[in-house]
Design a protein around this motif. Structure first.
Motif, PDB file in Angstrom:
ATOM      1  N   CYS A 127     -16.423 -42.129 -50.475  1.00  0.00           N
ATOM      2  CA  CYS A 127     -17.040 -42.773 -49.313  1.00  0.00           C
ATOM      3  C   CYS A 127     -17.359 -41.757 -48.225  1.00  0.00           C
ATOM      4  N   SER A 128     -16.468 -40.799 -48.039  1.00  0.00           N
ATOM      5  CA  SER A 128     -16.660 -39.797 -46.984  1.00  0.00           C
ATOM      6  C   SER A 128     -17.883 -38.934 -47.254  1.00  0.00           C
ATOM      7  N   SER A 129     -18.143 -38.630 -48.533  1.00  0.00           N
ATOM      8  CA  SER A 129     -19.270 -37.759 -48.875  1.00  0.00           C
ATOM      9  C   SER A 129     -20.611 -38.464 -48.756  1.00  0.00           C
ATOM     10  N   ASP A 130     -20.573 -39.806 -48.670  1.00  0.00           N
ATOM     11  CA  ASP A 130     -21.808 -40.578 -48.518  1.00  0.00           C
ATOM     12  C   ASP A 130     -21.876 -41.065 -47.073  1.00  0.00           C
ATOM     13  N   CYS A 131     -22.778 -40.479 -46.283  1.00  0.00           N
ATOM     14  CA  CYS A 131     -22.810 -40.796 -44.854  1.00  0.00           C
ATOM     15  C   CYS A 131     -23.214 -42.234 -44.565  1.00  0.00           C
ATOM     16  N   SER A 132     -23.759 -42.935 -45.554  1.00  0.00           N
ATOM     17  CA  SER A 132     -24.115 -44.333 -45.350  1.00  0.00           C
ATOM     18  C   SER A 132     -22.963 -45.274 -45.687  1.00  0.00           C
ATOM     19  N   CYS A 133     -21.854 -44.723 -46.223  1.00  0.00           N
ATOM     20  CA  CYS A 133     -20.705 -45.552 -46.611  1.00  0.00           C
ATOM     21  C   CYS A 133     -19.931 -45.953 -45.364  1.00  0.00           C
ATOM     22  N   MET A 134     -19.830 -47.239 -45.143  1.00  0.00           N
ATOM     23  CA  MET A 134     -19.202 -47.773 -43.941  1.00  0.00           C
ATOM     24  C   MET A 134     -17.702 -48.015 -44.142  1.00  0.00           C
ATOM     25  N   ALA A 135     -17.306 -48.436 -45.352  1.00  0.00           N
ATOM     26  CA  ALA A 135     -15.904 -48.774 -45.600  1.00  0.00           C
ATOM     27  C   ALA A 135     -15.639 -48.758 -47.093  1.00  0.00           C
ATOM     28  N   TYR A 136     -14.363 -48.725 -47.459  1.00  0.00           N
ATOM     29  CA  TYR A 136     -13.996 -48.801 -48.868  1.00  0.00           C
ATOM     30  C   TYR A 136     -12.650 -49.493 -49.006  1.00  0.00           C
ATOM     31  N   THR A 137     -12.425 -50.052 -50.205  1.00  0.00           N
ATOM     32  CA  THR A 137     -11.130 -50.610 -50.553  1.00  0.00           C
ATOM     33  C   THR A 137     -10.860 -50.267 -52.001  1.00  0.00           C
ATOM     34  N   ILE A 138      -9.621 -50.342 -52.419  1.00  0.00           N
ATOM     35  CA  ILE A 138      -9.222 -49.971 -53.777  1.00  0.00           C
ATOM     36  C   ILE A 138      -9.013 -51.247 -54.582  1.00  0.00           C
ATOM     37  N   ILE A 165     -12.116 -48.326 -42.800  1.00  0.00           N
ATOM     38  CA  ILE A 165     -13.413 -48.386 -42.126  1.00  0.00           C
ATOM     39  C   ILE A 165     -13.706 -47.052 -41.451  1.00  0.00           C
ATOM     40  N   ARG A 166     -14.935 -46.554 -41.621  1.00  0.00           N
ATOM     41  CA  ARG A 166     -15.342 -45.285 -41.025  1.00  0.00           C
ATOM     42  C   ARG A 166     -15.334 -45.398 -39.504  1.00  0.00           C
ATOM     43  N   THR A 167     -14.764 -44.410 -38.850  1.00  0.00           N
ATOM     44  CA  THR A 167     -14.652 -44.389 -37.396  1.00  0.00           C
ATOM     45  C   THR A 167     -14.854 -42.960 -36.902  1.00  0.00           C
ATOM     46  N   PRO A 168     -15.613 -42.757 -35.833  1.00  0.00           N
ATOM     47  CA  PRO A 168     -15.721 -41.409 -35.259  1.00  0.00           C
ATOM     48  C   PRO A 168     -14.339 -40.871 -34.903  1.00  0.00           C
ATOM     49  N   ALA A 169     -14.131 -39.575 -35.109  1.00  0.00           N
ATOM     50  CA  ALA A 169     -12.810 -38.992 -34.880  1.00  0.00           C
ATOM     51  C   ALA A 169     -12.327 -39.220 -33.459  1.00  0.00           C
ATOM     52  N   SER A 170     -13.241 -39.229 -32.487  1.00  0.00           N
ATOM     53  CA  SER A 170     -12.849 -39.403 -31.089  1.00  0.00           C
ATOM     54  C   SER A 170     -12.372 -40.806 -30.791  1.00  0.00           C
ATOM     55  N   ASP A 171     -12.703 -41.784 -31.679  1.00  0.00           N
ATOM     56  CA  ASP A 171     -12.306 -43.175 -31.455  1.00  0.00           C
ATOM     57  C   ASP A 171     -11.105 -43.571 -32.290  1.00  0.00           C
ATOM     58  N   LYS A 172     -10.512 -42.622 -32.989  1.00  0.00           N
ATOM     59  CA  LYS A 172      -9.406 -42.953 -33.882  1.00  0.00           C
ATOM     60  C   LYS A 172      -8.236 -43.562 -33.137  1.00  0.00           C
ATOM     61  N   ALA A 173      -8.100 -43.176 -31.860  1.00  0.00           N
ATOM     62  CA  ALA A 173      -6.971 -43.685 -31.079  1.00  0.00           C
ATOM     63  C   ALA A 173      -7.180 -45.104 -30.610  1.00  0.00           C
ATOM     64  N   GLY A 174      -8.359 -45.694 -30.936  1.00  0.00           N
ATOM     65  CA  GLY A 174      -8.613 -47.070 -30.521  1.00  0.00           C
ATOM     66  C   GLY A 174      -7.592 -48.018 -31.104  1.00  0.00           C
ATOM     67  N   LYS A 175      -7.478 -49.150 -30.538  1.00  0.00           N
ATOM     68  CA  LYS A 175      -6.456 -50.113 -30.963  1.00  0.00           C
ATOM     69  C   LYS A 175      -6.734 -50.596 -32.367  1.00  0.00           C
ATOM     70  N   LYS A 176      -5.789 -50.406 -33.276  1.00  0.00           N
ATOM     71  CA  LYS A 176      -5.961 -50.796 -34.668  1.00  0.00           C
ATOM     72  C   LYS A 176      -5.986 -52.301 -34.797  1.00  0.00           C
ATOM     73  N   GLY A 177      -6.934 -52.762 -35.635  1.00  0.00           N
ATOM     74  CA  GLY A 177      -7.020 -54.188 -35.915  1.00  0.00           C
ATOM     75  C   GLY A 177      -7.840 -54.937 -34.916  1.00  0.00           C
ATOM     76  N   GLY A 178      -8.409 -54.290 -33.914  1.00  0.00           N
ATOM     77  CA  GLY A 178      -9.183 -55.044 -32.951  1.00  0.00           C
ATOM     78  C   GLY A 178     -10.472 -54.392 -32.601  1.00  0.00           C
ATOM     79  N   GLY A 179     -10.424 -53.173 -32.036  1.00  0.00           N
ATOM     80  CA  GLY A 179     -11.627 -52.576 -31.482  1.00  0.00           C
ATOM     81  C   GLY A 179     -11.975 -53.352 -30.234  1.00  0.00           C
ATOM     82  N   GLY A 180     -13.001 -52.924 -29.519  1.00  0.00           N
ATOM     83  CA  GLY A 180     -13.444 -53.657 -28.343  1.00  0.00           C
ATOM     84  C   GLY A 180     -12.392 -53.670 -27.267  1.00  0.00           C
ATOM     85  N   GLY A 181     -12.652 -54.265 -26.104  1.00  0.00           N
ATOM     86  CA  GLY A 181     -11.714 -54.281 -24.999  1.00  0.00           C
ATOM     87  C   GLY A 181     -10.944 -55.568 -24.925  1.00  0.00           C
TER      88      GLY A 181
END
Length: 572
Positions: A127-138, A165-181
């Motif tokens: 998924c990481s090597s494909d820039c259009s890949c948004m998410a993956y599961t096993i 789910i793909r996330t910009p490295a700078s946003d990794k610290a965002g609240k897990k399971g929610g996103g948004g404010g």
């Protein structure tokens, strides 16, 4: 008086429209305190693209980390249909994947990765090597990848299914399971005051209007309502007496779970009606078989399936949660199998790679154990009569579960066979004595199981039988190869990197034994289970002499399929 009442109602409706966003937000904010607002999350694409339906957030819908509302004004007004977009361009080399637990798989463009024995890091790398890949599961030993927007995301704190789910490295610290404010407490307090004051002002208007309208319409509506209630109650009462212990679901609850039987939730359609995916208000995923009103045989098969499977409990049988018989609707509510049916994998060159030999051997043994339970270990001896690849469903671990008991028959005491004037089932799986003479027994299921083994091993359909020695059938072909000592030529090419030669050869041998012409030559399922779990010498199968050509009598066969998961229509 009527004019005055009309003006009051008009002003009241106008006021409600103005206050709707505030009241909606207030109710959402209180959902964690017990108010049931989770049904909103069940509506298809309710939060738009890349939004998470979060019951603990006053806004209800919040953007995933790394995303922002496409139309902030509409999003703040609880209009989420525009969804969320990336707040900045992705950097394929630095983006990270954050793990979440979701109630169910998101909707969107997805595909199964055609690889075997992949680990978590391998899936991540693909998924990481494909820039259009948004998410993956096993899934099992493979991966499922999503490209483009994600819809119907719903994070949960525990349980659920893992997704990355793909996330910009700078946003990794965002609240897990929610996103948004998050909305502040003061905002919730203000909204509560506004709503409370509004309720006090308009409560008198509501009371006066309701009293007047009740008196005016009571005489007209009372009779109609009571008749409907009596019919609905009587129907439920009669079914409860007939099927004690089986939960009865309310039609409204199922309609909400399936988004009013939305075409987007349709899994397929069989001979007795369509099947829909749904999510109950308690979070359970379900498959709803909706009996078609145009099916002349549907009611009989419906009652048969309810009575038989309601009392069956086995890990290799699909679980029936309950049924609904209300307002001319007849519904069966099953557990949902996320990996669809067996034929989706074994008859497709691409998807077949997901099932390596250990998984296929586990599926063969699981089906055998399920049939043994039906034939011997359940309180009634049950003959399925329509065992085939599309009636074997796979759970999230790719374990098999036998489904569709609409054509099944049960025996009591020492009874083990019967005759019928109405032959039903699927050509290619019918035992000879059943197809020609209408005689069926537990050995009829054994014959179908033998054909199914050969299909699982070869990845080919046993579509046709012939009254000849041409052997233009899978069974005839397998027999020729076995007699020549070339059985392994039958095996699906995708299995050759993972097969166990002795297990493969033994399964082919057992398949030939099970699908012999005469019932007394076929083993019982208890013997089959023993054969699959040991290495003692097997008896020699008899030469095949009986094959069925194209449907010999369309009037004597069922006219369609009755599957929980449908992938391809077949003649029946």
């Amino acid at each position: 008086m009527e004019v005055l009442l009309s003006l009051i109602l008009f002003n009241f409706h106008l006021l409600l429209l103005v206050l709707l966003p505030f009241t909606y937000t207030s109710v959402s904010a209180d959902s964690s305190s017990g108010l049931k607002n989770d049904t909103m999350c069940d509506y298809y694409r309710f939060c738009g693209a890349n939004g998470n339906c979060d019951l603990t957030n006053p806004k209800l819908c919040v953007c995933l980390d790394g995303f922002t509302p496409k139309d902030p004004t509409s999003y703040d007004s609880s209009d989420f249909k525009m969804g969320c977009v990336k707040n900045k361009a992705w950097n394929c080399s630095t983006d990270v994947f954050v793990g979440y637990s979701v109630l169910h798989e998101p909707n969107g463009t997805s595909s199964l990765l055609n690889q075997q024995s992949l680990g978590g890091e391998d899936c991540k790398g693909k998924c990481s090597s494909d820039c259009s890949c948004m998410a993956y599961t096993i899934i099992g030993s493979g991966c499922k990848l999503w490209s483009g927007d994600l819809f119907d995301v719903r994070f949960v704190k525990e349980g659920g299914q893992g997704i990355y789910i793909r996330t910009p490295a700078s946003d990794k610290a965002g609240k897990k399971g929610g996103g948004g404010g998050n909305q502040g407490k003061n905002e919730g307090l203000v909204v509560g005051i506004v709503v409370g004051s509004t309720i006090i002002v308009i409560s008198g208007m509501i009371l006066a209007s309701c009293c007047f309208l009740r008196k005016r319409t009571q005489s007209k509506a009372l009779g109609h309502v009571r008749i409907n209630e009596m019919v609905s109650y009587q129907t439920h009462t009669n079914e409860q007496k007939e099927d004690l212990g089986l939960p009865l679901f309310d039609l409204k609850r199922i309609a909400v779970a399936t988004d009013n039987f939305s075409p987007n939730n349709k899994l397929g359609e069989g001979g007795f009606g369509p099947v829909y995916k749904g999510i109950l208000d308690d979070g359970r995923q379900i498959a709803v078989k909706r009996l078609s009103s145009s099916s002349g045989q549907g009611l009989h098969e419906f009652k048969t399936e309810v009575k038989l499977i309601a009392k069956l409990q086995h890990r290799n049988l699909v679980k029936l949660f309950g049924c609904c018989i209300q307002e001319k609707e007849k519904l069966l509510i099953y557990e949902y199998m996320p990996n669809r049916s067996l034929d989706y994998f074994i008859f497709d060159q691409t998807q077949g790679n997901v099932l390596d030999w250990p998984k296929r051997f586990n599926i063969i043994r699981g089906i055998a154990r399920g049939l043994l339970y039906l034939h011997q270990d359940s309180r009634l001896r049950i003959i399925h009569r329509d065992l085939k690849a599309s009636n074997v469903l796979l759970d999230n671990k790719l374990d098999p579960k036998i489904s569709d008991f609409g054509l099944a028959r049960s025996f009591g005491g020492d009874q083990s066979n019967a005759n019928t004037n109405r032959v039903v089932g699927t050509f290619g799986y019918m035992a000879p004595e059943y197809a020609v003479n209408g005689q069926f027994s537990v050995k009829s299921d054994v014959f179908s199981f033998g054909v199914l083994i050969l299909e699982i091993v070869s990845g080919k359909r046993n579509r046709k039988f012939y009254y000849s020695n041409n052997n233009d059938s899978l069974y005839g072909h397998a027999w020729d190869l076995w007699k020549q000592g070339r059985s392994l030529e039958l095996v699906d090419e995708s299995l050759k990197d993972s097969w166990n030669l002795s297990e493969v050869e033994r399964c082919i041998h057992i398949g030939l034994l099970c699908a012999q012409q005469y019932p007394h030559d076929r083993p019982t399922m208890s013997s089959v289970v023993l054969m699959l779990g040991s290495d003692f010498d097997l008896p020699l199968p008899e030469i095949p002499t009986f094959f069925i050509v194209e449907p010999f009598d369309a009037s004597s066969s069922s006219t369609g399929k009755n599957d929980l998961s449908i992938t391809e229509m077949e003649a029946r």
